[in-house]
Design a protein around this motif. Structure first.
Motif, PDB file in Angstrom:
ATOM      1  N   ILE A 104       0.839  -1.202   0.000  1.00 44.75           N
ATOM      2  CA  ILE A 104       0.000   0.000   0.000  1.00 44.75           C
ATOM      3  C   ILE A 104       0.874   1.252   0.000  1.00 44.75           C
ATOM      4  O   ILE A 104       0.667   2.184  -0.789  1.00 44.75           O
TER       5      ILE A 104
ATOM      6  N   PHE B  72     -10.413   0.811  -8.447  1.00 41.26           N
ATOM      7  CA  PHE B  72      -9.467   0.680  -9.555  1.00 41.26           C
ATOM      8  C   PHE B  72     -10.210   0.825 -10.885  1.00 41.26           C
ATOM      9  O   PHE B  72      -9.805   1.596 -11.760  1.00 41.26           O
TER      10      PHE B  72
ATOM     11  N   SER C 231      -8.842  -2.956   4.449  1.00 44.98           N
ATOM     12  CA  SER C 231      -8.397  -4.337   4.307  1.00 44.98           C
ATOM     13  C   SER C 231      -7.249  -4.649   5.246  1.00 44.98           C
ATOM     14  O   SER C 231      -7.225  -5.682   5.905  1.00 44.98           O
TER      15      SER C 231
ATOM     16  N   GLY D 149     -13.011  -5.544   1.554  1.00 50.71           N
ATOM     17  CA  GLY D 149     -12.118  -4.443   1.181  1.00 50.71           C
ATOM     18  C   GLY D 149     -11.460  -4.683  -0.157  1.00 50.71           C
ATOM     19  O   GLY D 149     -11.316  -3.776  -0.971  1.00 50.71           O
ATOM     20  N   LEU D 150     -11.063  -5.943  -0.405  1.00 52.10           N
ATOM     21  CA  LEU D 150     -10.424  -6.256  -1.684  1.00 52.10           C
ATOM     22  C   LEU D 150     -11.382  -6.007  -2.848  1.00 52.10           C
ATOM     23  O   LEU D 150     -10.981  -5.494  -3.891  1.00 52.10           O
TER      24      LEU D 150
ATOM     25  N   LEU E 218     -11.706  -2.303  -3.331  1.00 54.48           N
ATOM     26  CA  LEU E 218     -10.469  -1.826  -3.940  1.00 54.48           C
ATOM     27  C   LEU E 218     -10.523  -1.975  -5.457  1.00 54.48           C
ATOM     28  O   LEU E 218     -10.174  -1.062  -6.210  1.00 54.48           O
TER      29      LEU E 218
ATOM     30  N   LYS F 116      -9.110   7.056  -6.825  1.00 57.66           N
ATOM     31  CA  LYS F 116      -7.986   6.723  -5.954  1.00 57.66           C
ATOM     32  C   LYS F 116      -8.343   6.711  -4.471  1.00 57.66           C
ATOM     33  O   LYS F 116      -7.801   5.919  -3.711  1.00 57.66           O
TER      34      LYS F 116
ATOM     35  N   THR G  77      -9.950   3.409  -3.618  1.00 57.29           N
ATOM     36  CA  THR G  77      -8.952   2.363  -3.544  1.00 57.29           C
ATOM     37  C   THR G  77      -8.126   2.481  -2.266  1.00 57.29           C
ATOM     38  O   THR G  77      -7.876   1.484  -1.578  1.00 57.29           O
TER      39      THR G  77
ATOM     40  N   ALA H 169     -10.246   1.544   0.785  1.00 57.24           N
ATOM     41  CA  ALA H 169     -10.501   0.110   0.826  1.00 57.24           C
ATOM     42  C   ALA H 169      -9.236  -0.650   1.217  1.00 57.24           C
ATOM     43  O   ALA H 169      -9.291  -1.609   1.991  1.00 57.24           O
ATOM     44  N   SER H 170      -8.084  -0.207   0.718  1.00 61.04           N
ATOM     45  CA  SER H 170      -6.887  -0.975   1.045  1.00 61.04           C
ATOM     46  C   SER H 170      -6.515  -0.786   2.512  1.00 61.04           C
ATOM     47  O   SER H 170      -6.062  -1.732   3.167  1.00 61.04           O
TER      48      SER H 170
END
Ligand code: HEM
Lengths: 333, 494
Positions: free
Chosen positions: A255, B163, B434, B155-156, B159, B424, B427, B430-431
């Motif tokens: 990340i 994207f 995650s 979350g994935l 993400l 963005k 993403t 979410a990351s």
């Protein structure tokens, strides 16, 4: 912009660390060499007693090893009499040398950082030094909580090899960074990356030892120095314990790398070879965690996946950095 | 789980070719070179998608299947988990001694007191507690492990949504802006522009960026191992407006320090030299006076470019100069004129001259090279191709009364890339979610702890047994059991 004197001291500390860690490696080998024959003799003498005890265990319908609030783990050689004096001495020397060598290595990394006035994580040589320092620190800190002397040799062999490669093949003189590396994300992203690589190294060693122990068990091999090691189940659990710390750190690396890529190159994901490999490594370790949780899969298969992950880390480092064309142009070679 | 595992392994393998073979979306020129150099394997690999791995159908198939498998797994599990979180912990087993972790002790208290102490101790561990009868307590805790796991997997998915959103609604454009010039954010001003399929290119934010100065610094001190001449710092000093005529603001764009401009972020991704050249005809009329960017070919900025002088368009004898700009020029015995340092320490223009039709049939062509199909090379008095070697300030009279060329001065240009990725933040959020979920799912343990009391032989005393059941691979269960027992006995008295 670079302080040559400090850079010189940094190299001096690195050479000393290398020497001291090599001696520590030898001392750990001596420890195992002294310990193993002793253990074998004990086992031969005590074999009868052990068999009797196991029979009682089974008769009482006791659960498998590791269970019971008061039961001590069957592994770790618990219950066996003390080690021979020679082994204990060797382990003591090895332990002290490892602390000293790690201290020197950390000093070398710190001096390097001071000499170039930035985080010492700008090229392959510097990553290798930092990652080995992290792996050693993790081993030593963990070692204060449980007996890990049996692991010493197996953790020092890869570390001495990596440091050797760093000093010969990957060496880069102290210098200022390329513009794309001048960012506080360097310190964040790369520190965590090296930390998790250090832990993955530890995890891979444990997984390998576990697989070896299992191999011995299925082929009913007894004796040899692996008999001084914890049982397969314990090793496997230790490997898992290390991997589940390393994996979130690697996720963070991914990340943070993406955030930095956005700052430096304009887009957070470019499918640059280095990004691809970081992602692939992440997916392989995710597969390891899945395999371990999937009922139809054996623990051995899962650990092989973890080792594949570590091979990918090595490939990413030694091959992708140097030979693949991409935006990560920092090998310093 | 098994499918997901196989798909994960497949995804890892499928992603690799993209790092081995050049990718068209990243470096089209290198890809074309590769195919040209491998006339048999190249086209086959191309047809199989090996030069566009991440846009290939087989790669998409793997991640879409993974996504479907993920949803198919996570959605039912979320429902199940929702129910489990509100359900009562199950009834305690009859014989806690059968659980892998257990411990018992006799205390000097009544069964009721012990149970009360047990409930208290378990609640303090933030376990969900329930008594199914009056001789036992059941408890369960660590639901956050499963919550974390679900957050991680969901979350994935989010993400990937972010994207995809960025790909549909995002755009990027590259433009070369010589020092002193102003860039206005409109489609026509870009050298290259790649919008997502759903971008309205008429609606770009109308900001402007003027490049006032570009600082470049290169390594001059450390000589060892290829460090000499390595780039050290690039900074573009700019003046911006939110729209033409709006108040001006000054700012800088550096590598790692992009400039946010409303809907669009400006990145400094390249730089180079733009020599200003004046071409006059025989009468002294200025035909051409422009800062002309030359593109760097190597680390020492040996740069190629072309100067196209169409004149008023009426003549079929248009002039085209092509050649190199060398910031620190020398003449190498073997390879001819070259640059030995990236800074402009001894700048030279090395050109050859062509004459004829610069734009045959209006075909599109690169601004950095001449299309020589309808051009002939101009020769000098000896009949050799004319070689022009100019330092700043020098003028050369062209042979045959073709006028003159002057190298006035050289400035740098900024290679700006302006991009907008509206996905963005999705993403990123979410990351991070995650990651948090992942940490939760590995550090938290799902556990059941049961407490059972039986009257001891001595009146008023009670035997309390604690048993623990770990759902996951949880080596610390015995410790938890011992701790709970200690808390109960302490509270209830021995
Ligand atoms: C994009 C692909 C996926 C990735 C990267 C991924 C990653 C992970 C990771 C890292 C874990 C470990 C968490 C832990 O140890 O508790 C995990 C657990 C799990 N995953 Fe996935 N996963 C993916 C897809 C799937 C799919 C498609 C399924 C369902 C079929 C699934 C089902 C599970 C389950 C049930 C667990 C829990 C294992 C446990 O309780 O220990 N995952 N996943």
């Amino acid at each position: 912009m670079t302080n040559e004197t400090l850079a010189g001291y940094s190299n001096l500390a690195l050479y000393s660390a290398m020497g001291v860690l090599t001696l520590a490696m030898i001392a750990y080998a001596v420890f195992l060499a002294r310990l193993v024959p002793h253990r074998e003799r004990l086992r031969d003498e005590g074999a009868e007693r052990v068999e009797v005890r196991e029979a009682v265990h089974v008769g009482a319908g006791a659960p498998a090893a590791g269970g019971g609030a008061s039961a001590r783990p069957a592994a770790d050689g618990a219950g066996l009499p003390a080690e021979p004096l020679a082994a204990r001495k060797a382990a003591g020397v090895a332990g002290s040398l490892t602390w000293l060598g790690t201290g020197l290595l950390i000093a070398s990394v710190a001096l390097r950082g001071l000499s170039v006035d930035r985080a010492p994580l700008g090229n392959m040589f510097e990553f290798a030094c930092a990652a080995t320092a992290f792996a050693l620190a993790a081993y030593l800190v963990w070692g204060t909580r449980r007996d890990l002397r049996w692991l010493g040799l197996f953790i020092l062999v890869p570390i001495v090899l990596i440091l050797g490669a760093a000093m010969t093949v990957w060496y880069a003189p102290a210098a200022e960074l390329l513009p794309s590396l001048k960012s506080y994300w360097l310190a964040i992203h790369v520190t965590v990356a090296t930390l998790s690589v250090g832990l993955f190294t530890l995890g891979a060693v444990l997984s390998l030892l576990y697989l070896w122990q299992e191999h011995r068990a299925t082929n009913e091999i007894t004796g040899g120095f692996m008999s001084a090691f914890p049982a397969g189940k314990t090793l496997e659990r230790m490997a898992y314990g290390v991997h589940i710390i390393a994996f979130p750190l690697w996720t963070f690396t991914l990340i943070a790398g993406a955030i930095w890529a956005r700052q430096a190159w304009g887009s957070y994901w470019n499918w640059d070879p280095k990004e691809v490999w970081t992602f692939v490594i992440w997916v392989i370790y995710a597969a390891y965690l899945h395999a371990r949780a999937t009922s139809g899969w054996s623990r051995q298969a899962a650990n092989w996946i973890a080792i594949a992950g570590f091979l990918a880390i090595i490939a990413n480092y030694a091959i992708v950095n140097v030979y693949f064309v991409g935006q990560h142009s920092y090998s310093g070679l | 789980m098994r499918t997901a595992l196989l798909l994960l392994l497949l995804l890892a393998v499928a992603a690799l070719p993209g790092s081995v073979w050049p990718q068209r979306s990243i470096d089209a020129a290198r890809t074309a070179d590769y195919i040209a150099q491998h006339p048999t394997a190249g086209p086959i690999l191309d047809r199989l998608g090996f030069f566009e791995v991440y846009a290939s159908p087989w790669f998409a198939a793997i991640y879409l299947l993974l996504l479907v498998s993920l949803l198919g797994c996570v959605l039912p599990r979320s429902v199940q988990h929702w129910k489990a979180m509100r359900a009562r912990p199950p009834r305690a087993p009859r014989r806690l001694e059968r659980l892998s972790a257990h411990a018992s002790e006799e205390v000097d208290a009544t069964p009721e007191q012990v149970l009360e102490a047990a409930r208290d101790a378990l609640r303090r561990r933030r376990m969900r507690v329930h008594s199914h009868d009056d001789s036992s307590v059941s408890s369960e805790g660590g639901y956050a492990r499963e919550t974390g796991n679900l957050v991680f997997h969901i979350g994935l998915v989010v993400l990937i949504v972010g994207f995809a959103y960025g790909h549909l609604f995002g755009w990027k454009g590259d433009v070369i802006v010589p020092v002193g010039q102003t860039f206005a954010n409109t489609l026509t001003r870009y050298d290259t522009f790649s919008p997502g399929p759903l971008v309205d290119t008429e609606e770009l934010d109308p900001f402007t960026i003027r490049v006032d100065r570009l600082d470049a610094r290169f390594e001059e001190n450390v000589q060892a191992k290829g460090q000499l001449g390595m780039p050290r710092d690039f900074t573009a000093h700019v003046t911006t407006t939110a729209s033409p005529g709006a108040p001006e603001k000054s700012g800088t764009i550096k590598v790692n320090h992009p400039l946010e401009m409303g809907k669009g972020t400006a990145f400094l991704l390249g730089n180079g030299y733009a020599p200003t050249v004046t071409v006059k005809d025989a009468k002294g009329t200025v035909l051409y006076r422009e800062a002309t960017p030359f593109l760097a070919q190597d680390n020492n900025y040996k740069s190629v470019g072309a100067i196209k002088v169409p004149g008023d368009g009426s003549s079929t004898r248009q002039l085209g100069f092509s050649g190199f700009f060398l910031p620190t020029a020398t003449v190498d015995e073997a390879t001819g004129p070259t640059s030995i340092f990236p800074d402009a320490k001894n700048p030279v223009l090395v050109l050859t001259l062509f004459e004829g039709d610069l734009f045959p049939e209006g075909r599109p062509q690169s601004v950095y090279t001449l299309d020589t199909a309808k051009l002939t090379q101009v020769k000098d008095a000896k009949g050799e191709p004319l070689r022009i070697w100019l330092e700043p300030g020098q003028t050369l009279q062209l042979p045959g009364g073709r006028g003159s060329i002057t190298f006035d001065r050289v400035d740098r240009f900024a290679g700006l890339s302006i991009r907008d990725d509206p996905g963005k933040w999705v993403t990123l959020g979410a990351s991070l979610a995650s990651l948090l979920g992942l940490v939760g799912s590995v550090v938290i343990n799902r556990r059941r702890v049961f407490v059972r009391v039986t009257p001891a032989i001595d009146a008023g005393r009670t035997v309390v047994t604690v048993g623990g059941l770990a759902k996951d691979d949880d080596a610390s269960m015995p410790e938890v059991v011992t701790e709970v027992l200690a808390q109960i006995t302490q509270k209830a008295g021995r």
